[in-house]
Design a protein around this motif. Sequence first.
Motif, mmCIF file in Angstrom:
data_model
loop_
_atom_site.group_PDB
_atom_site.id
_atom_site.type_symbol
_atom_site.label_atom_id
_atom_site.label_comp_id
_atom_site.label_asym_id
_atom_site.label_seq_id
_atom_site.Cartn_x
_atom_site.Cartn_y
_atom_site.Cartn_z
ATOM 1 N N UNK B 35 48.274 101.429 34.102
ATOM 2 C CA UNK B 35 49.440 100.541 34.043
ATOM 3 C C UNK B 35 48.987 99.100 33.794
ATOM 4 N N UNK B 36 47.948 98.674 34.501
ATOM 5 C CA UNK B 36 47.462 97.296 34.348
ATOM 6 C C UNK B 36 47.081 97.018 32.896
ATOM 7 N N UNK B 37 46.403 97.972 32.285
ATOM 8 C CA UNK B 37 45.975 97.797 30.896
ATOM 9 C C UNK B 37 47.174 97.802 29.955
ATOM 10 N N UNK B 38 48.092 98.759 30.168
ATOM 11 C CA UNK B 38 49.250 98.887 29.273
ATOM 12 C C UNK B 38 50.119 97.631 29.297
ATOM 13 N N UNK B 39 50.388 97.100 30.485
ATOM 14 C CA UNK B 39 51.238 95.905 30.545
ATOM 15 C C UNK B 39 50.463 94.671 30.104
ATOM 16 N N UNK B 40 49.163 94.660 30.383
ATOM 17 C CA UNK B 40 48.338 93.535 29.958
ATOM 18 C C UNK B 40 48.389 93.351 28.449
ATOM 19 N N UNK B 41 48.416 94.472 27.736
ATOM 20 C CA UNK B 41 48.422 94.408 26.267
ATOM 21 C C UNK B 41 49.695 93.783 25.701
ATOM 22 N N UNK B 42 50.781 93.810 26.485
ATOM 23 C CA UNK B 42 52.009 93.173 25.983
ATOM 24 C C UNK B 42 52.291 91.856 26.720
ATOM 25 N N UNK B 43 51.301 91.348 27.435
ATOM 26 C CA UNK B 43 51.456 90.021 28.017
ATOM 27 C C UNK B 43 52.106 89.982 29.385
ATOM 28 N N UNK B 44 51.902 91.041 30.173
ATOM 29 C CA UNK B 44 52.385 91.023 31.564
ATOM 30 C C UNK B 44 51.169 91.204 32.471
ATOM 31 N N UNK B 45 51.016 90.293 33.426
ATOM 32 C CA UNK B 45 49.823 90.323 34.278
ATOM 33 C C UNK B 45 50.082 91.055 35.588
ATOM 34 N N UNK B 46 49.256 92.032 35.890
ATOM 35 C CA UNK B 46 49.351 92.697 37.189
ATOM 36 C C UNK B 46 48.803 91.743 38.242
ATOM 37 N N UNK B 47 49.610 91.427 39.255
ATOM 38 C CA UNK B 47 49.195 90.455 40.258
ATOM 39 C C UNK B 47 48.937 91.077 41.634
ATOM 40 N N UNK B 48 49.442 92.258 41.855
ATOM 41 C CA UNK B 48 49.256 92.859 43.185
ATOM 42 C C UNK B 48 49.495 94.350 43.080
ATOM 43 N N UNK B 49 48.747 95.110 43.860
ATOM 44 C CA UNK B 49 48.996 96.550 43.982
ATOM 45 C C UNK B 49 49.030 96.890 45.458
ATOM 46 N N UNK B 50 50.004 97.679 45.854
ATOM 47 C CA UNK B 50 50.025 98.164 47.231
ATOM 48 C C UNK B 50 50.028 99.685 47.218
#
Lengths: 255, 255
Positions: B35-50
């Motif tokens: 998920x982090x990679x997929x959203x990163x590629x469209x310009x969304x930064x993963x900031x936290x995971x719980x």
Amino acid sequence: MSETKDTPVIKTAAMVVIGDEILSGRTQDKNIAYVATAIGEIGIQMREVRIIPDIEQEIVDAVNYCREKYDYVFTSGGIGPTHDDITADSIAAAFGVGIGYHPEAYEILTQHYEQAGIEFNEARKRMARVPEGGELIDNPVSKAPGFRMENVFTMAGVPAVMQAMMVSILPQLEGGAKMQNVSIQVSLPEGIVAKDLGELQKKYPDVSMGSYPYFRAGVVGTVLVLRSVIGDDLDAARDELITVLDAQEAEYNIQ
Amino acid sequence: MSETKDTPVIKTAAMVVIGDEILSGRTQDKNIAYVATAIGEIGIQMREVRIIPDIEQEIVDAVNYCREKYDYVFTSGGIGPTHDDITADSIAAAFGVGIGYHPEAYEILTQHYEQAGIEFNEARKRMARVPEGGELIDNPVSKAPGFRMENVFTMAGVPAVMQAMMVSILPQLEGGAKMQNVSIQVSLPEGIVAKDLGELQKKYPDVSMGSYPYFRAGVVGTVLVLRSVIGDDLDAARDELITVLDAQEAEYNIQ
């Protein structure tokens, strides 16, 4: 003599993974499963994991929340020599204490670099900084120690180092009732297993029952996992489940 | 025409992984990095995971905290047919709405099981339950859909299914400035690189600089990762870093 059933002592833990590199997806975490398994074996249940960025306030908030709520907190990452290694300062801030060179850590690193013929420079000296009141965690791999503050254990992020530190601290941890588990794999879809498993769950509230479907090479199946700190209940639930599954498999294969 | 430098739009996300099996260490998570990679590629930064257990209040708290704080929230796990699949109910509770069969989800599953010649039993019907107001997320792998509630996307835990759902929802996500990154591997210990990297970080506050030491087959090295949403700054920082590293390598190898 009256017979009383002891209430199992439950010990809990959380892990705080500090690292932009995990959040960005660049690095696959390898520490969570290792820590969860290691503490599980001595009767401490991992209840929560937070993966957070290298930002002091995020670290302070996560650590302070978790150290109140759980018996133990393990952090990984951010204790190296570079500017982005802010975990030690953040833990000091979380506890509201100062930070400085820990004499023993300083001595360990002095000797280590002397023996290696490498300069013990300012950056490396950062790794000797420990919050006031911190006790060192031995690092047999690369020497720079982790540290313990009350119920919070601060460790490295590099898996080989973190695992060695984990081995160092295991004797300090007080385990509770061990979570025992049984897993059963069946060639049945989850939707067949679901109803009877739900009934069984109601009958055995002390046994946590999970079902995990899988699809491998076009074959559908389910892994059922029963977990409990009460061995007798686990055994009884397992026996009943096996009976139920045998009946379901017979019926399913006739259809 | 006056020239203005646009402020990059930053889009953020959190992920809530729901699953006792990850917390126990039994299963190695494979969804976070995806998920982090997929959203990163469209310009969304993963900031936290719980990562949290299958407990309603934990799910409600984590989702409500994250959906306020971040632009998007992705959940994985707990949407199957069994009693321990409580994510849909928990999301409904988080949003304070009711839950019931979603007509389209019910129809998809009715057809799916009819075609497969499998009974659409009560357990399987659970998978058609969606909180009021939820929009379906397509599941081309095993049909049972996920759902979206405002900025919260609820998906399956099985990696093949979750990845297919992620592909389904990507067009719905609004990306921001893309985080660009450069990584440079050097045969220098982190303690050598640290000082100059810290200086460079001060000079380029918009470039996040991380250093990740490694030990492989007895060889010590460091991977330096520069990340920024501002391409010009990233390029300038990279060029300076390479000059510095070349000098350090020359000096280090003389010693």
